[in-house]
Write an enzyme that holds these catalytic residues in place. Structure first.
Site, short mmCIF file in Angstrom:
data_model
loop_
_atom_site.label_atom_id
_atom_site.label_comp_id
_atom_site.label_asym_id
_atom_site.label_seq_id
_atom_site.Cartn_x
_atom_site.Cartn_y
_atom_site.Cartn_z
N GLY A 1 0.99 -1.28 0.21
CA GLY A 1 -0.07 -0.12 -0.16
C GLY A 1 0.47 1.71 -0.33
N ARG B 1 6.92 -6.81 8.37
CA ARG B 1 7.08 -8.41 8.57
C ARG B 1 7.37 -9.45 7.51
NH1 ARG B 1 1.71 -8.10 12.09
NH2 ARG B 1 1.22 -6.94 9.85
N ASN C 1 4.58 4.82 8.85
CA ASN C 1 3.47 4.66 8.01
C ASN C 1 2.52 3.07 8.56
OD1 ASN C 1 1.90 3.79 5.59
ND2 ASN C 1 3.48 2.15 5.76
N TYR D 1 -9.87 2.04 15.98
CA TYR D 1 -8.87 3.16 15.33
C TYR D 1 -8.72 4.08 14.92
CZ TYR D 1 -6.43 3.87 10.62
OH TYR D 1 -6.27 4.31 9.62
N GLY E 1 -7.66 10.20 3.33
CA GLY E 1 -9.29 9.10 3.44
C GLY E 1 -9.49 8.31 3.07
N LEU E 2 -10.06 7.74 2.26
CA LEU E 2 -9.62 5.85 1.35
C LEU E 2 -8.67 6.47 0.66
CD1 LEU E 2 -13.68 4.97 1.35
CD2 LEU E 2 -12.61 4.01 2.48
N THR F 1 -5.66 -0.20 -0.79
CA THR F 1 -4.56 -0.99 -0.60
C THR F 1 -5.15 -2.37 0.16
OG1 THR F 1 -4.77 -0.03 2.09
CG2 THR F 1 -3.43 1.43 -0.28
N PHE G 1 -5.13 -2.27 3.14
CA PHE G 1 -6.11 -1.98 4.55
C PHE G 1 -7.32 -2.99 4.82
CE2 PHE G 1 -8.54 0.79 6.79
CZ PHE G 1 -7.65 1.47 7.97
P1 NDP Z 1 -1.91 -2.20 3.48
O1 NDP Z 1 -2.31 -3.04 4.71
O2 NDP Z 1 -2.23 -2.34 2.88
O3 NDP Z 1 -0.55 -2.08 4.33
C1 NDP Z 1 0.05 -2.00 5.97
C2 NDP Z 1 1.35 -1.77 5.49
O4 NDP Z 1 1.68 -2.23 7.52
C3 NDP Z 1 1.97 -3.31 5.63
O5 NDP Z 1 3.57 -2.73 4.71
C4 NDP Z 1 2.24 -4.08 7.04
O6 NDP Z 1 3.34 -4.61 6.48
C5 NDP Z 1 2.65 -2.68 7.89
N1 NDP Z 1 2.64 -3.42 9.46
C6 NDP Z 1 1.16 -3.05 10.51
N2 NDP Z 1 1.59 -3.70 11.16
C7 NDP Z 1 3.21 -4.17 11.50
C8 NDP Z 1 3.92 -3.97 12.18
N3 NDP Z 1 2.75 -4.92 13.22
N4 NDP Z 1 4.86 -4.34 11.82
C9 NDP Z 1 5.86 -3.87 11.19
N5 NDP Z 1 4.30 -3.20 10.20
C10 NDP Z 1 3.20 -3.10 9.91
O7 NDP Z 1 -2.36 -0.59 4.37
P2 NDP Z 1 -2.27 0.71 3.72
O8 NDP Z 1 -0.74 0.94 3.29
O9 NDP Z 1 -3.48 1.48 3.18
O10 NDP Z 1 -1.96 1.34 5.42
C11 NDP Z 1 -0.57 2.35 6.29
C12 NDP Z 1 -0.95 3.67 6.41
O11 NDP Z 1 -1.85 4.23 6.60
C13 NDP Z 1 -1.92 2.58 7.64
O12 NDP Z 1 -1.25 3.57 9.51
C14 NDP Z 1 -3.03 3.33 8.27
O13 NDP Z 1 -3.69 2.94 9.16
C15 NDP Z 1 -3.22 5.16 7.20
N6 NDP Z 1 -4.01 5.04 6.27
C16 NDP Z 1 -4.43 4.13 5.20
C17 NDP Z 1 -5.92 4.64 4.84
C18 NDP Z 1 -6.89 3.69 3.68
O14 NDP Z 1 -7.94 4.46 3.32
N7 NDP Z 1 -5.92 2.95 2.98
C19 NDP Z 1 -6.13 5.82 4.81
C20 NDP Z 1 -5.78 6.46 5.97
C21 NDP Z 1 -4.61 5.67 6.64
P3 NDP Z 1 3.72 -6.31 6.85
O15 NDP Z 1 2.24 -7.15 7.35
O16 NDP Z 1 4.71 -7.14 5.99
O17 NDP Z 1 4.24 -6.22 8.63
C1 8X3 Z 2 -8.10 4.49 6.75
C2 8X3 Z 2 -9.41 4.82 6.43
O1 8X3 Z 2 -11.83 5.99 6.81
O2 8X3 Z 2 -11.21 3.69 6.54
O3 8X3 Z 2 -7.41 4.79 7.37
O4 8X3 Z 2 -11.18 5.01 8.56
S1 8X3 Z 2 -10.76 4.61 6.72
#
Ligand code: NDP
Ligand code: 8X3
Length: 259
Positions: free
Chosen positions: A17, A38, A91, A157, A188-189, A192, A194
């Site tokens: 993501g 991880r 991140n 969250y 926002g959204l 990924t 996620f």
């Molecule tokens: P993804 O699930 O695609 O990526 C999340 C990443 O976080 C992965 O690389 C995962 O790696 C890593 N991660 C999770 N837990 C751990 C851990 N315990 N140790 C190390 N790495 C960890 O989601 P996103 O790219 O969307 O999320 C990235 C960030 O963006 C997050 O903080 C999320 O809250 C935030 N965000 C996301 C939004 C969305 O709509 N997608 C919107 C706003 C914010 P691995 O599993 O290999 O450890």
């Molecule tokens: C991740 C986006 O809208 O699910 O932060 O909170 S949302």
């Protein structure tokens, strides 16, 4: 523009993501990349491919940010040429479920708090002292619209992301008088893994988050992270909120048909 060429950029959650997109964006701009997550095979493959594609240095190390002793050990034992981290992108993060607070699983709360708040703190605590000592550096948090608003079932969250914004403000004060910058990029959204993680692999449920609308792509966020990092040294972007054109708030998304 304050170039990132040759700077050491550490990105947590680089395996997927937004973190993966940041990795690519910084590599394209000539940075040296320290990739943490991880899923080691994923980040190793990315590191190899980016090193070839952009002729940059890239090191991939497995890390679970929830484990403080592991975090400390990893940063303590970095090879000398990787110790001087210029930019830290905090991140790594996740959500679990959308249960009402009174029905939710305690384990889900622990995982979100341990990753999104405590993990971010552990990594920051390990990296920031050297930045302060060198009197330069930049910590960029990936927050969320969920750090400014809430939505049904978002409870813990959203609370973790509110904490990230609070920590951003607190760090700005603690860092006053140094040249170290801190930013929060709050999307926002974004499409990924996620949602798949939130629904524990229920892809049908996960797909609904992004259905019948146009959400942000990870690269959209990565461009903003790079923009924050490349401002002149006297400029500190503290907060940035970015929503898709079709999103108005944490709970208002324009969809062309019911998801
Ligand atoms: P993804 O699930 O695609 O990526 C999340 C990443 O976080 C992965 O690389 C995962 O790696 C890593 N991660 C999770 N837990 C751990 C851990 N315990 N140790 C190390 N790495 C960890 O989601 P996103 O790219 O969307 O999320 C990235 C960030 O963006 C997050 O903080 C999320 O809250 C935030 N965000 C996301 C939004 C969305 O709509 N997608 C919107 C706003 C914010 P691995 O599993 O290999 O450890
Ligand atoms: C991740 C986006 O809208 O699910 O932060 O909170 S949302």
């Amino acid at each position: 523009m304050n170039s990132v060429k040759g700077k050491i950029v550490c990105i947590t959650g680089a395996s997927s993501g937004i973190g993966a997109a940041c990795t690519e964006e910084f590599a394209r701009n000539g940075a040296s990349l320290l990739l943490l997550a991880r899923r080691q095979e994923r980040i190793e493959a990315t590191a190899k491919s980016l090193a070839n594609k952009y002729q940059v240095r890239a090191l991939a190390l497995a890390l679970d940010v929830q484990k403080q002793p592991e975090v400390e050990r990893l940063f303590d034992s970095l090879p000398a040429e990787w110790k001087k981290i210029d930019i830290l992108v905090n991140n790594a993060g996740l959500s679990r479920g959308l249960d009402k607070l009174h029905e939710a699983k305690i384990g889900d709360w622990e995982e979100m708090i341990d990753t999104n708040i405590k993990g971010l703190l552990y990594v920051t605590r390990a990296v920031l002292p050297l930045m302060v000592e060198r009197n330069e550096g930049h910590v960029i948090h990936i927050g969320s619209i969920a750090g400014r608003q809430t939505y049904p079932g978002g409870n813990v969250y959203c609370a973790t992301k509110h904490a990230v914004l609070g920590l951003t403000h607190a760090m700005k004060m603690d860092l006053l008088g140094t040249n170290v910058r801190v930013s929060s990029v709050d999307p926002g959204l974004v499409e990924t893994e996620f949602s798949s993680v939130r629904y524990r692999g229920n892809e049908e449920q996960a797909a609904k988050a992004y259905a019948n609308t146009t959400v942000l792509q990870p690269a959209d966020v990565a461009e903003i992270v790079l923009f924050c990092a490349t401002r002149p040294p006297h400029v500190n972007i503290l907060e940035t909120v970015v929503l898709a054109t079709k999103q108005a708030s944490a709970s208002m998304v324009h969809r062309t048909a019911p998801a």
